[in-house]
Motif scaffolding. Structure first.
Motif, PDB file in Angstrom:
ATOM      1  N   ALA A 101       0.872  -1.172   0.000  1.00 51.30           N
ATOM      2  CA  ALA A 101       0.000   0.000   0.000  1.00 51.30           C
ATOM      3  C   ALA A 101       0.910   1.223   0.000  1.00 51.30           C
ATOM      4  O   ALA A 101       1.579   1.519   0.995  1.00 51.30           O
ATOM      5  N   VAL A 102       0.993   1.866  -1.154  1.00 53.41           N
ATOM      6  CA  VAL A 102       1.920   2.984  -1.336  1.00 53.41           C
ATOM      7  C   VAL A 102       1.158   4.286  -1.146  1.00 53.41           C
ATOM      8  O   VAL A 102       0.094   4.481  -1.737  1.00 53.41           O
ATOM      9  N   SER A 103       1.713   5.166  -0.353  1.00 56.37           N
ATOM     10  CA  SER A 103       1.058   6.453  -0.121  1.00 56.37           C
ATOM     11  C   SER A 103       0.990   7.247  -1.425  1.00 56.37           C
ATOM     12  O   SER A 103       1.984   7.386  -2.131  1.00 56.37           O
ATOM     13  N   ASP A 104      -0.190   7.743  -1.760  1.00 57.22           N
ATOM     14  CA  ASP A 104      -0.345   8.537  -2.977  1.00 57.22           C
ATOM     15  C   ASP A 104       0.269   9.931  -2.841  1.00 57.22           C
ATOM     16  O   ASP A 104       0.518  10.590  -3.847  1.00 57.22           O
ATOM     17  N   TYR A 105       0.479  10.354  -1.613  1.00 59.03           N
ATOM     18  CA  TYR A 105       1.013  11.702  -1.365  1.00 59.03           C
ATOM     19  C   TYR A 105       2.123  11.651  -0.331  1.00 59.03           C
ATOM     20  O   TYR A 105       2.194  10.738   0.483  1.00 59.03           O
ATOM     21  N   ASN A 132       2.911  11.552  -4.879  1.00 62.01           N
ATOM     22  CA  ASN A 132       4.005  10.610  -5.074  1.00 62.01           C
ATOM     23  C   ASN A 132       3.909  10.012  -6.472  1.00 62.01           C
ATOM     24  O   ASN A 132       2.822   9.938  -7.045  1.00 62.01           O
ATOM     25  N   PRO A 133       5.041   9.541  -7.011  1.00 59.10           N
ATOM     26  CA  PRO A 133       4.964   8.824  -8.291  1.00 59.10           C
ATOM     27  C   PRO A 133       4.206   7.516  -8.102  1.00 59.10           C
ATOM     28  O   PRO A 133       4.233   6.931  -7.019  1.00 59.10           O
ATOM     29  N   ASP A 134       3.521   7.067  -9.137  1.00 60.82           N
ATOM     30  CA  ASP A 134       2.903   5.740  -9.128  1.00 60.82           C
ATOM     31  C   ASP A 134       3.991   4.752  -9.562  1.00 60.82           C
ATOM     32  O   ASP A 134       4.364   4.702 -10.743  1.00 60.82           O
ATOM     33  N   ILE A 135       4.508   4.002  -8.612  1.00 62.05           N
ATOM     34  CA  ILE A 135       5.645   3.109  -8.883  1.00 62.05           C
ATOM     35  C   ILE A 135       5.254   2.056  -9.922  1.00 62.05           C
ATOM     36  O   ILE A 135       5.988   1.782 -10.875  1.00 62.05           O
ATOM     37  N   LEU A 136       4.069   1.482  -9.729  1.00 61.83           N
ATOM     38  CA  LEU A 136       3.582   0.414 -10.613  1.00 61.83           C
ATOM     39  C   LEU A 136       3.416   0.914 -12.047  1.00 61.83           C
ATOM     40  O   LEU A 136       3.900   0.287 -13.003  1.00 61.83           O
ATOM     41  N   ALA A 137       2.752   2.044 -12.210  1.00 60.70           N
ATOM     42  CA  ALA A 137       2.553   2.590 -13.555  1.00 60.70           C
ATOM     43  C   ALA A 137       3.910   2.906 -14.188  1.00 60.70           C
ATOM     44  O   ALA A 137       4.107   2.704 -15.390  1.00 60.70           O
ATOM     45  N   VAL A 151       2.413  -7.422 -11.930  1.00 56.52           N
ATOM     46  CA  VAL A 151       1.142  -7.677 -11.254  1.00 56.52           C
ATOM     47  C   VAL A 151       0.868  -6.564 -10.247  1.00 56.52           C
ATOM     48  O   VAL A 151       1.739  -6.202  -9.457  1.00 56.52           O
ATOM     49  N   GLY A 152      -0.348  -6.034 -10.296  1.00 62.60           N
ATOM     50  CA  GLY A 152      -0.747  -5.013  -9.335  1.00 62.60           C
ATOM     51  C   GLY A 152      -1.850  -5.510  -8.421  1.00 62.60           C
ATOM     52  O   GLY A 152      -2.519  -6.505  -8.715  1.00 62.60           O
ATOM     53  N   PHE A 153      -2.018  -4.811  -7.339  1.00 63.40           N
ATOM     54  CA  PHE A 153      -3.125  -5.065  -6.422  1.00 63.40           C
ATOM     55  C   PHE A 153      -4.040  -3.848  -6.444  1.00 63.40           C
ATOM     56  O   PHE A 153      -3.580  -2.722  -6.667  1.00 63.40           O
ATOM     57  N   ALA A 154      -5.306  -4.058  -6.181  1.00 62.53           N
ATOM     58  CA  ALA A 154      -6.204  -2.922  -6.003  1.00 62.53           C
ATOM     59  C   ALA A 154      -7.096  -3.224  -4.814  1.00 62.53           C
ATOM     60  O   ALA A 154      -7.830  -4.212  -4.821  1.00 62.53           O
ATOM     61  N   ALA A 155      -6.976  -2.430  -3.800  1.00 60.32           N
ATOM     62  CA  ALA A 155      -7.827  -2.562  -2.621  1.00 60.32           C
ATOM     63  C   ALA A 155      -8.901  -1.495  -2.747  1.00 60.32           C
ATOM     64  O   ALA A 155      -8.600  -0.312  -2.826  1.00 60.32           O
ATOM     65  N   GLU A 156     -10.147  -1.931  -2.812  1.00 57.14           N
ATOM     66  CA  GLU A 156     -11.228  -0.976  -3.075  1.00 57.14           C
ATOM     67  C   GLU A 156     -12.319  -1.093  -2.019  1.00 57.14           C
ATOM     68  O   GLU A 156     -12.673  -2.190  -1.606  1.00 57.14           O
ATOM     69  N   THR A 157     -12.861   0.050  -1.627  1.00 62.31           N
ATOM     70  CA  THR A 157     -14.080   0.034  -0.820  1.00 62.31           C
ATOM     71  C   THR A 157     -15.238   0.121  -1.809  1.00 62.31           C
ATOM     72  O   THR A 157     -15.358   1.084  -2.554  1.00 62.31           O
ATOM     73  N   ARG A 170     -11.172  -1.178 -14.896  1.00 64.12           N
ATOM     74  CA  ARG A 170     -10.692   0.163 -15.255  1.00 64.12           C
ATOM     75  C   ARG A 170      -9.267   0.396 -14.755  1.00 64.12           C
ATOM     76  O   ARG A 170      -8.430   0.942 -15.462  1.00 64.12           O
ATOM     77  N   LYS A 171      -9.015  -0.069 -13.516  1.00 59.45           N
ATOM     78  CA  LYS A 171      -7.671   0.122 -12.963  1.00 59.45           C
ATOM     79  C   LYS A 171      -6.644  -0.712 -13.716  1.00 59.45           C
ATOM     80  O   LYS A 171      -5.535  -0.254 -13.982  1.00 59.45           O
ATOM     81  N   ARG A 172      -7.003  -1.919 -14.106  1.00 62.58           N
ATOM     82  CA  ARG A 172      -6.097  -2.798 -14.864  1.00 62.58           C
ATOM     83  C   ARG A 172      -5.657  -2.089 -16.145  1.00 62.58           C
ATOM     84  O   ARG A 172      -4.484  -2.028 -16.474  1.00 62.58           O
ATOM     85  N   ARG A 174      -5.908   1.186 -16.840  1.00 63.32           N
ATOM     86  CA  ARG A 174      -5.220   2.445 -16.568  1.00 63.32           C
ATOM     87  C   ARG A 174      -3.749   2.212 -16.249  1.00 63.32           C
ATOM     88  O   ARG A 174      -2.875   2.940 -16.691  1.00 63.32           O
ATOM     89  N   LYS A 175      -3.463   1.164 -15.469  1.00 67.59           N
ATOM     90  CA  LYS A 175      -2.072   0.912 -15.072  1.00 67.59           C
ATOM     91  C   LYS A 175      -1.324   0.094 -16.124  1.00 67.59           C
ATOM     92  O   LYS A 175      -0.105   0.063 -16.125  1.00 67.59           O
ATOM     93  N   GLY A 176      -2.046  -0.622 -16.960  1.00 67.49           N
ATOM     94  CA  GLY A 176      -1.401  -1.412 -18.009  1.00 67.49           C
ATOM     95  C   GLY A 176      -0.700  -2.665 -17.512  1.00 67.49           C
ATOM     96  O   GLY A 176       0.181  -3.188 -18.189  1.00 67.49           O
TER      97      GLY A 176
HETATM   98  O1  C5P Z   1      -4.250   3.209  -7.718  1.00 68.39           O
HETATM   99  P1  C5P Z   1      -4.085   2.302  -6.569  1.00 68.39           P
HETATM  100  O2  C5P Z   1      -3.310   2.892  -5.417  1.00 68.39           O
HETATM  101  O3  C5P Z   1      -5.340   1.620  -6.110  1.00 68.39           O
HETATM  102  O4  C5P Z   1      -3.187   1.108  -7.157  1.00 68.39           O
HETATM  103  C1  C5P Z   1      -2.767   0.071  -6.365  1.00 68.39           C
HETATM  104  C2  C5P Z   1      -1.587  -0.609  -6.991  1.00 68.39           C
HETATM  105  O5  C5P Z   1      -0.624   0.347  -7.420  1.00 68.39           O
HETATM  106  C3  C5P Z   1      -0.876  -1.498  -6.006  1.00 68.39           C
HETATM  107  O6  C5P Z   1      -0.281  -2.566  -6.728  1.00 68.39           O
HETATM  108  C4  C5P Z   1       0.177  -0.560  -5.422  1.00 68.39           C
HETATM  109  O7  C5P Z   1       1.280  -1.268  -4.906  1.00 68.39           O
HETATM  110  C5  C5P Z   1       0.537   0.295  -6.626  1.00 68.39           C
HETATM  111  N1  C5P Z   1       0.931   1.684  -6.323  1.00 68.39           N
HETATM  112  C6  C5P Z   1       2.201   2.108  -6.617  1.00 68.39           C
HETATM  113  N2  C5P Z   1       2.578   3.416  -6.381  1.00 68.39           N
HETATM  114  C7  C5P Z   1       1.683   4.288  -5.880  1.00 68.39           C
HETATM  115  C8  C5P Z   1       0.363   3.871  -5.590  1.00 68.39           C
HETATM  116  C9  C5P Z   1       0.026   2.561  -5.817  1.00 68.39           C
HETATM  117  O8  C5P Z   1       3.012   1.301  -7.098  1.00 68.39           O
HETATM  118  N3  C5P Z   1       2.071   5.543  -5.657  1.00 68.39           N
END
Ligand code: C5P
Length: 235
Positions: A101-105, A132-137, A151-157, A170-172, A174-176
């Motif tokens: 779970a990566v902090s978005d900010y 923060n940068p999206d590491i996965l993207a 492989v990515g994870f998405a935890a959703e409410t 949609r997330k799949r 978007r992240k490719g």
């Molecule tokens: O967009 P969301 O945060 O839901 O995406 C989750 C996926 O993206 C997880 O695999 C998480 O490890 C990754 N992630 C990332 N860098 C971020 C945010 C999420 O690699 N800044």
């Protein structure tokens, strides 16, 4: 003993939750325990893989489950640190699973000294955040190569399973990523829990499976799904 169907395969797993410092004693964090990522590392190693586990703030008692001669643990704190390690290690990986779970900010200006309540004079306070940068993207955009499965994870409410699948697709896209493992989280499910339940969405946006069970069982099912996505029938 499980079939050694990952022998010779190098797996990079990120796990836990990043923490973004506010000042020397405070941070912005999340409730990820790291259990699912640790279970993935342990399951992959048991099946013969060589594993690098990028561990963000995982309690030692949880991390102990990943101790194995074929698992190398790389501890990180922040998203920026995680990005540095992941981008270095991806060069020698066949499978990357971003379970963290990566902090978005992050905090725009980390204070050198402890922030003091007296300074806000009863007016409340706000903290400016920077994205923060999206590491996965970033991995998909800059490090994709043949033979590498991302492989990515998405935890959703969500309110329903349909919504979970729709958001996942949609997330799949978007992240490719090659495969997205989607799970419902809430106040009482997902994070910190012993059991987990995942839905898999592949690169053609099909739901290819769903699994419910202990985090170890779920980890094994995910690894089998990754092998299938790579075009190797598991032994
Ligand atoms: O967009 P969301 O945060 O839901 O995406 C989750 C996926 O993206 C997880 O695999 C998480 O490890 C990754 N992630 C990332 N860098 C971020 C945010 C999420 O690699 N800044």
């Amino acid at each position: 003993t499980p079939a050694p169907d990952l022998e010779g395969i190098r797996v990079l797993v990120s796990a836990g939750g990043t923490r973004e410092p506010i000042d020397p004693v405070r941070y912005i964090g999340n409730r990820s325990s790291g259990r699912q990522g640790v279970a993935l590392a342990a399951a992959a190693a048991a099946r013969g893989a060589d594993v690098v586990l990028v561990s963000a703030n995982i309690e030692q008692s949880v991390l102990d489950d990943a101790i194995h001669p074929r698992v190398r643990i790389e501890p990180v704190g922040t998203a920026t640190e995680m990005q540095g390690v992941v981008e270095r290690e991806v060069a020698s990986a066949d499978i990357v699973i971003m379970a963290a779970a990566v902090s978005d900010y992050r905090v725009a200006k980390v204070a050198d000294g402890k922030l003091r309540k007296e300074n806000s004079r009863g007016k409340g306070m706000s903290i400016a955040l920077t994205e923060n940068p999206d590491i996965l993207a970033g991995l998909v955009q800059e490090h994709r190569r043949s033979g590498l499965t991302i492989v990515g994870f998405a935890a959703e409410t969500v309110a329903s399973e349909e919504e979970l699948v729709e958001r996942g697709k949609r997330k799949r896209a978007r992240k490719g990523v090659d495969l997205l493992a989607v799970n419902a989280v809430g106040w009482n499910e997902g994070f910190e829990a012993g059991d987990n339940s995942l839905i898999f969405i592949d690169a053609s946006d099909s739901v290819t499976g769903a699994v419910q069970g202990s985090k170890r069982e779920v980890a094994d099912a995910l690894l089998t799904e990754v092998l299938r996505a790579r075009g190797n029938e598991p032994l």
